[in-house]
Structure formats: structure tokens, C-alpha cells
Write a protein that holds these residues in place. Structure first.
Motif, PDB file in Angstrom:
ATOM      1  N   THR A   1       0.846  -1.194   0.000  1.00 26.28           N
ATOM      2  CA  THR A   1       0.000   0.000   0.000  1.00 26.28           C
ATOM      3  C   THR A   1       0.880   1.243   0.000  1.00 26.28           C
ATOM      4  O   THR A   1       2.080   1.180   0.242  1.00 26.28           O
ATOM      5  CB  THR A   1      -0.907   0.041   1.238  1.00 26.28           C
ATOM      6  N   GLY A   2       0.260   2.382  -0.263  1.00 28.17           N
ATOM      7  CA  GLY A   2       0.986   3.645  -0.247  1.00 28.17           C
ATOM      8  C   GLY A   2       1.228   4.185  -1.634  1.00 28.17           C
ATOM      9  O   GLY A   2       0.712   3.668  -2.631  1.00 28.17           O
ATOM     10  N   SER A   3       2.010   5.247  -1.711  1.00 28.44           N
ATOM     11  CA  SER A   3       2.267   5.893  -3.000  1.00 28.44           C
ATOM     12  C   SER A   3       3.628   5.507  -3.573  1.00 28.44           C
ATOM     13  O   SER A   3       4.068   6.054  -4.579  1.00 28.44           O
ATOM     14  CB  SER A   3       2.207   7.419  -2.830  1.00 28.44           C
ATOM     15  N   GLY A   4       4.321   4.553  -2.931  1.00 31.19           N
ATOM     16  CA  GLY A   4       5.634   4.131  -3.406  1.00 31.19           C
ATOM     17  C   GLY A   4       5.552   3.208  -4.602  1.00 31.19           C
ATOM     18  O   GLY A   4       4.471   2.819  -5.057  1.00 31.19           O
ATOM     19  N   THR A   5       6.715   2.833  -5.136  1.00 32.35           N
ATOM     20  CA  THR A   5       6.765   2.012  -6.341  1.00 32.35           C
ATOM     21  C   THR A   5       6.211   0.601  -6.103  1.00 32.35           C
ATOM     22  O   THR A   5       5.750  -0.040  -7.042  1.00 32.35           O
ATOM     23  CB  THR A   5       8.219   1.906  -6.836  1.00 32.35           C
ATOM     24  N   ASN A   6       6.264   0.118  -4.844  1.00 35.17           N
ATOM     25  CA  ASN A   6       5.709  -1.212  -4.562  1.00 35.17           C
ATOM     26  C   ASN A   6       4.207  -1.260  -4.776  1.00 35.17           C
ATOM     27  O   ASN A   6       3.634  -2.313  -5.000  1.00 35.17           O
ATOM     28  CB  ASN A   6       6.021  -1.627  -3.122  1.00 35.17           C
ATOM     29  N   ALA A   7       3.552  -0.097  -4.660  1.00 34.76           N
ATOM     30  CA  ALA A   7       2.098  -0.025  -4.804  1.00 34.76           C
ATOM     31  C   ALA A   7       1.715   0.552  -6.155  1.00 34.76           C
ATOM     32  O   ALA A   7       0.734   1.269  -6.288  1.00 34.76           O
ATOM     33  CB  ALA A   7       1.493   0.801  -3.677  1.00 34.76           C
ATOM     34  N   GLN A   8       2.505   0.247  -7.159  1.00 30.93           N
ATOM     35  CA  GLN A   8       2.202   0.665  -8.528  1.00 30.93           C
ATOM     36  C   GLN A   8       2.296  -0.548  -9.435  1.00 30.93           C
ATOM     37  O   GLN A   8       3.272  -1.294  -9.388  1.00 30.93           O
ATOM     38  CB  GLN A   8       3.175   1.754  -8.993  1.00 30.93           C
ATOM     39  N   VAL A   9       1.286  -0.773 -10.244  1.00 25.91           N
ATOM     40  CA  VAL A   9       1.259  -1.938 -11.114  1.00 25.91           C
ATOM     41  C   VAL A   9       0.815  -1.519 -12.511  1.00 25.91           C
ATOM     42  O   VAL A   9      -0.058  -0.658 -12.668  1.00 25.91           O
ATOM     43  CB  VAL A   9       0.320  -3.033 -10.546  1.00 25.91           C
ATOM     44  N   SER A  10       1.453  -2.118 -13.516  1.00 27.11           N
ATOM     45  CA  SER A  10       1.126  -1.817 -14.916  1.00 27.11           C
ATOM     46  C   SER A  10       0.890  -3.115 -15.675  1.00 27.11           C
ATOM     47  O   SER A  10       1.488  -4.156 -15.354  1.00 27.11           O
ATOM     48  CB  SER A  10       2.255  -1.041 -15.594  1.00 27.11           C
ATOM     49  N   VAL A  11       0.008  -3.047 -16.668  1.00 26.15           N
ATOM     50  CA  VAL A  11      -0.233  -4.177 -17.564  1.00 26.15           C
ATOM     51  C   VAL A  11       0.002  -3.697 -18.989  1.00 26.15           C
ATOM     52  O   VAL A  11      -0.600  -2.708 -19.429  1.00 26.15           O
ATOM     53  CB  VAL A  11      -1.670  -4.721 -17.412  1.00 26.15           C
ATOM     54  N   THR A  12       0.909  -4.354 -19.695  1.00 27.53           N
ATOM     55  CA  THR A  12       1.192  -4.021 -21.091  1.00 27.53           C
ATOM     56  C   THR A  12       1.068  -5.280 -21.938  1.00 27.53           C
ATOM     57  O   THR A  12       1.431  -6.378 -21.504  1.00 27.53           O
ATOM     58  CB  THR A  12       2.599  -3.430 -21.246  1.00 27.53           C
TER      59      THR A  12
END
Length: 585
Positions: free
Chosen positions: A296-307
Motif C-alpha cells: 500500500t501507499g504511494s511508493g513504487t511497490n504499490a504501482q502496477v502496470s499491464v502491457t
């Protein structure tokens, strides 16, 4: 033979009479109680079932009472909101009047204060069974406050005997008008989440029946879903779903269900050392494919992308699961079959460095049975794309190429904005010119939010940042509306901002009323269901234990007649001994 010691006839008559009396007692009990199973000894199984159903009905009766109390509380809050909504409309009219030249704003302020007093009094008195959802105290010291008020809406018991209750939640924070708490409360951090554009079963991969066929061919190509899931840290996993990778997850490749499809995705994520336990695939309430981070949070661990990726070879057709299919940033001219008996060289700069791709007889042979070209002297676009992608993937490049519409198209699965530049001695043979370059955006990205604070005040006592006023409180201490001191152009501007603030409050109160209306509809619907369920249970109990009074009354009359006959038979049997005595006279 007549015996002095044993009167066979009397014994038979007595046994018959006892049997009739026993039946008569049972029938009389059924007629008097109205039940054929009134005790466990009558029928242990039926008595047990009926007792359990009666217990359930008692619980459902309590649920019905709870729904009634909940409905009353919702009605009270709704009526309060409706009254305040009228007051706000009146307040808006008074403020608009104050905009007119020559209007005494001191007198208008007196009217405004009266409206504010009425709104506060209405909110404070909107209490039902000790609950007030419009005027609250959400301070941490008030342990009795609940941000969500739950109304018991259902009762259930599973096979193990565990009792469960379903609830209808009323979001008090969304409808409260006044709150004496401090100005802010803490909010929790959220996970990163990215969601497809449409329901999974509505995508090209799935049929209208909600299944996907990975075994059948369309134009000689079976379906393949290929995409990359990437965290903000750079960790990623390639997900490839086709007839070969789905064999271990699906019972029938011609009818793969959404559950099997999700299981296959999560299995591939779990098999990745870099991604295991960090992201999970699921379906949201609309049936769309979603990926959510564990962090959770605004860090890179809580960012996910689908390409999206291009299909692995020419024997597959790309299928969409809500995130689209591979889309190239840069498309070349018409491609003609390529002779790779002599090596063909292409360099690809994917923004992270230059990767050299060499197509030759060996790279064609490496395709094995996946090749769709007859020989390496005339390699078609599908096979060329597969050969390029294999080398780009081995080199760790995020660039990918697909073959569609008779031409090669380069794109990226890096996510975000990416520049791709092509060069190499044989770049023209691939349909491009030297130094061809393009920048494109790919992928879907979801980010979490950091922990923070939010306003804890109600709709009417929130201080607006523009006007520094709260529209529901009295104008004391500079927090409530006080238009008496507003003069000149600056005063008119502030007054217009207050009117805008009232308009927003009207919209918020209207929205709160809509939510309560939806809750009321849900509660009323559940009340009707519980009432119907209780009646069904009563019918079940009646079927099991109630006596058929018509049948029992007829049987009672017959048994009474049989009892009389049995008594007469016993009397006759007993008189036989008296006849023997007459022989000795």
C-alpha cells in the motif's frame, strides 16, 4: 373348550380393547393439539426438524424487528435531510436576494441565522431509537460512534452449525450534516490496482457463454493471451495463456471458465520469484480483470502496470481480455518474404540500450514446429516477428514486434512513454529506413495512495477554503456565514462564492438522500423476503407435524364405535363363566 383357569375370549377382547383405547388416546391428542407430532416420541426425526425450523423462525422474527428499527432510523434521517434540503434552497434564495443593489444585508443575515438555527435543530432532533445519523460526534474519545451503522438483514446456519448474519451498512460519514469532531481524520494507504476496460466475459477472448476456447482454430490460428505485469520497482512477469500453458489449469480447453483463467494467471505470477505474493489477479464487481498489489501507499511497490505483448508465433491469434491487444508505435511498409540463408541484421534501441537482432538459418531452425514458413529461403512476417521477439526477450529488451496487415509493427511493453529507434545493415528489408524512430505510450497503470488525512466535518459545518465560512453554523468566531459585513466588489465576490458553496451543499444533501433512499429500498425488500421466508418455514413445520383434522375426527368417531363394540365383546366373554356355573345349580 371352556376353562375355569383361562378365559381365552375375555383375554382376546381385553387385548383388542386396550389397542383401541391406545389408538383412541393418540387420536384424541391429535384432535386436541392439532398436531400429529407433538413430542419427540411421536416421530423423533420430524420433531427434530420442526424444532430447528421453529428456532430459525424465532431468529428471523428478531431479524424482522431489526429491519423495522433500521427502516425507522432511515426514515427519520431521510425526513431530516429532506427538511434541510428545503432550508438550503430557501437559504440560496436569501443569498441571491442579498446580491441585489440596495438590499440591507444585515436584515438578510437575520433571516439566514433563523434558517441556520432551524437546520441545526432539525439535524439534532432527527433521532430514532437513540441514534442520530445527521448530527454526530466522531471524536476518538466517543467510543459509541460508528462510521457505518449496520442493520441486521438476514440469518443463516451452515452445515457445521455456525451461525452467520448478513448486514445492510449505512454510511453515516457520507450523510452526516454536523460533526463536533476535530477537522481531520486519518485515512489508510491503499493498494495499487489496474483494471481492464470491460467485463472479462465480454472481451474477444471469451464467448457470450462466459467461456474461452483455446483448442479451436480460427483461420488456422488458436487464441493466445500475452501480456506483462510490472511493478513500479521494475519487477515483472510475462503471462502467456494458450492451449499449451492452459492444459494444467483447465479441465476442458474448449470451455475454459473465468475461474480457471484466473487460476492460470495467478499460478504464473506465483511461479515468478520476483512477483510471487506481490500482485494478485481477480475480477472486480463489474467482472473486469484486475491486478492489485499487496503493498500500500504511494511508493513504487504499490504501482502496477499491464502491457500487451505480441503473440509468440504465427500459429496464434492475439485475444483481448480487457487491456486491448499489442499495438505498435511504428509500422513499416509492406513486408515481403525474407531469405535468411544469409544473415539479416537489425538493431533496436528500446530507450534502455541498443539490442542487435540477427536472423539466419539457425534462428529459423530454432522456431521448430512453430514455424509457419515452408523454408528459410522465404520466411513470412509471422515467423520473422517470432524470431525477432525471441532475441529481444533473451536480450532483456522491452521492445516487441507484431505482424499484422502485411507489415511489421514495433512497440514496447515497458509501460508509459517509450522511444524506439531502428537501424542496422538490413533495416530496409524489414520495411523501415535507417534511424526510423517513434515515441508511444503503452500499458495500463494503477497507483496506490499514501496514508493521509481527510475532513471529518459534516456537509453543513465544513469550512470552505474559498469563503472561510461553513454554511450550517451560526456566524460566530468567523466560521459561519455572516454576510452583514460583506461590502463592495470584494463582498459581492465572496457572496457569489457562498452561493456556489450552498449549491454544492444542496448537491451533497441530495446525494445523501439518494443513498438513504437506496438503503430504505434494500431494507424494505429484505423485510418482505424475511416475512415470506418465515411463512415458508411455517408451512414446512405444518407439513411435518400438523394433523389432518378431518381425517383424525373421522378416525376418532370410528374408534369410539370400535371401543363400544370391544366393551360389549368383553362383557359377553366374561358372561361365559357365569353360564358354566348354572350347570351346578
Amino acid at each position: 373348550m371352556t376353562s375355569l383357569l383361562t378365559n381365552i375370549s375375555a383375554m382376546t377382547a381385553l387385548t383388542t380393547l386396550k389397542g383401541i383405547n391406545s389408538q383412541l388416546d393418540a387420536t384424541s391428542n391429535r384432535v386436541s393439539t392439532g398436531q400429529r407430532v407433538s413430542t419427540a416420541s411421536d416421530n423423533a426425526a420430524y420433531w427434530s426438524i420442526a424444532t430447528t425450523v421453529r428456532t430459525d423462525n424465532a431468529s428471523l422474527s428478531a431479524v424482522k424487528d431489526s429491519l423495522g428499527l433500521g427502516s425507522s432510523a432511515v426514515d427519520t434521517a431521510y425526513n431530516g435531510l429532506n427538511s434541510v434540503l428545503s432550508d438550503l434552497q430557501n437559504l440560496r434564495a436569501k443569498l441571491q436576494t442579498a446580491l441585489q443593489p440596495g438590499v440591507d444585508r444585515n436584515k438578510v443575515q437575520t433571516e439566514i441565522k433563523a434558517i441556520q438555527d432551524k437546520m441545526k435543530a432539525t439535524s439534532d432532533s432527527s433521532t430514532s431509537s437513540g441514534q442520530n445519523w445527521l448530527s454526530v460526534n466522531s471524536s476518538p474519545t466517543n467510543t459509541g460512534y460508528q462510521a457505518t451503522q449496520n442493520v441486521v438483514a438476514g440469518f443463516s446456519r451452515d452445515t457445521t452449525g455456525t451461525v452467520g448474519f448478513s448486514m445492510i451498512g449505512i454510511d453515516v460519514n457520507a450523510i452526516k450534516l454536523y460533526d463536533v469532531a476535530t477537522s481531520t481524520v486519518n485515512t489508510a494507504a491503499t493498494e495499487g490496482k489496474v483494471t481492464g476496460a470491460q467485463s472479462l466475459t465480454g472481451t474477444s477472448a471469451f464467448s457470450p457463454g462466459g467461456v474461452v476456447d483455446f483448442a479451436a482454430s480460427a483461420g488456422g490460428k488458436t487464441k493466445q493471451v500475452s501480456f506483462t505485469v510490472t511493478l513500479g520497482t521494475g519487477a515483472s512477469v510475462d503471462i502467456v495463456l494458450d492451449k499449451s500453458t492452459m492444459m494444467s489449469a483447465a479441465k476442458d480447453l474448449t470451455k475454459v471458465t473465468t475461474d480457471e483463467f484466473l487460476s492460470a494467471i495467478n499460478n504464473q505470477i506465483a511461479a515468478s520469484t520476483a512477483m510471487a505474493g506481490k500482485v494478485t489477479a481477480s475480477l472486480d464487481t463489474a467482472g473486469r480483470l484486475s491486478f492489485q498489489t499487496a503493498a500500500t501507499g504511494s511508493g513504487t511497490n504499490a504501482q502496477v502496470s499491464v502491457t500487451n505483448n505480441a503473440v509468440s508465433n504465427g500459429k496464434f491469434a492475439a485475444a483481448d481480455v480487457g487491456f486491448g491487444t499489442f499495438s505498435g508505435f511504428m509500422t513499416g511498409t509492406a513486408f515481403t518474404a525474407m531469405d535468411v540463408t544469409t544473415a539479416k541484421v537489425l538493431t533496436v534501441n528500446d530507450g534502455a540500450g541498443v539490442k542487435t537482432v540477427t536472423l539466419n538459418a539457425a534462428s529459423f531452425s530454432a522456431l521448430g514446429t512453430d514455424a509457419t514458413s515452408a523454408a528459410n529461403t522465404a520466411v513470412n512476417g509471422d515467423d520473422v516477428a517470432a524470431m525477432i521477439n525471441a532475441q529481444l526477450k533473451t536480450a532483456g529488451s522491452k521492445a516487441r514486434v507484431s505482424f499484422a496487415g502485411g507489415a511489421l509493427s514495433f512497440g514496447s511493453n515497458a509501460g508509459g512513454s517509450t522511444t524506439i529507434t531502428l537501424n542496422g545493415a538490413d533495416v530496409a528489408g524489414f520495411g523501415f529506413t535507417a534511424a526510423d524512430s517513434t515515441t508511444g505510450t503503452s500499458g495500463f497503470t494503477g497507483k496506490g495512495t499514501a496514508a493521509g488525512t481527510t475532513n471529518a466535518k459534516g456537509i453543513l459545518d465544513t469550512v470552505d477554503a474559498t469563503t472561510t465560512f461553513s454554511i450550517g453554523e451560526i456566524g460566530t468566531g468567523g466560521t459561519g456565514i455572516n454576510i452583514a459585513g460583506l461590502v463592495g466588489t470584494t463582498g459581492d465576490t465572496t457572496l457569489k462564492n457562498i452561493i456556489t458553496q450552498v449549491e454544492k451543499a444542496i448537491a451533497s444533501v441530495t446525494n445523501a438522500g439518494t443513498k438513504l433512499g437506496a438503503n430504505k429500498t434494500q431494507i424494505d425488500g429484505q423485510k418482505t423476503f424475511v416475512d415470506t421466508l418465515m411463512k415458508a418455514n411455517d408451512r414446512t413445520i405444518g407439513t411435518l407435524v400438523d394433523a389432518d383434522i378431518e381425517e383424525e375426527s373421522t378416525k376418532l368417531k370410528a374408534l369410539q364405535t370400535q371401543q363400544q363394540l370391544a366393551v360389549q365383546a368383553l362383557s359377553i366373554a366374561n358372561s361365559g363363566s357365569q353360564n358354566v356355573l348354572s350347570l351346578f345349580r
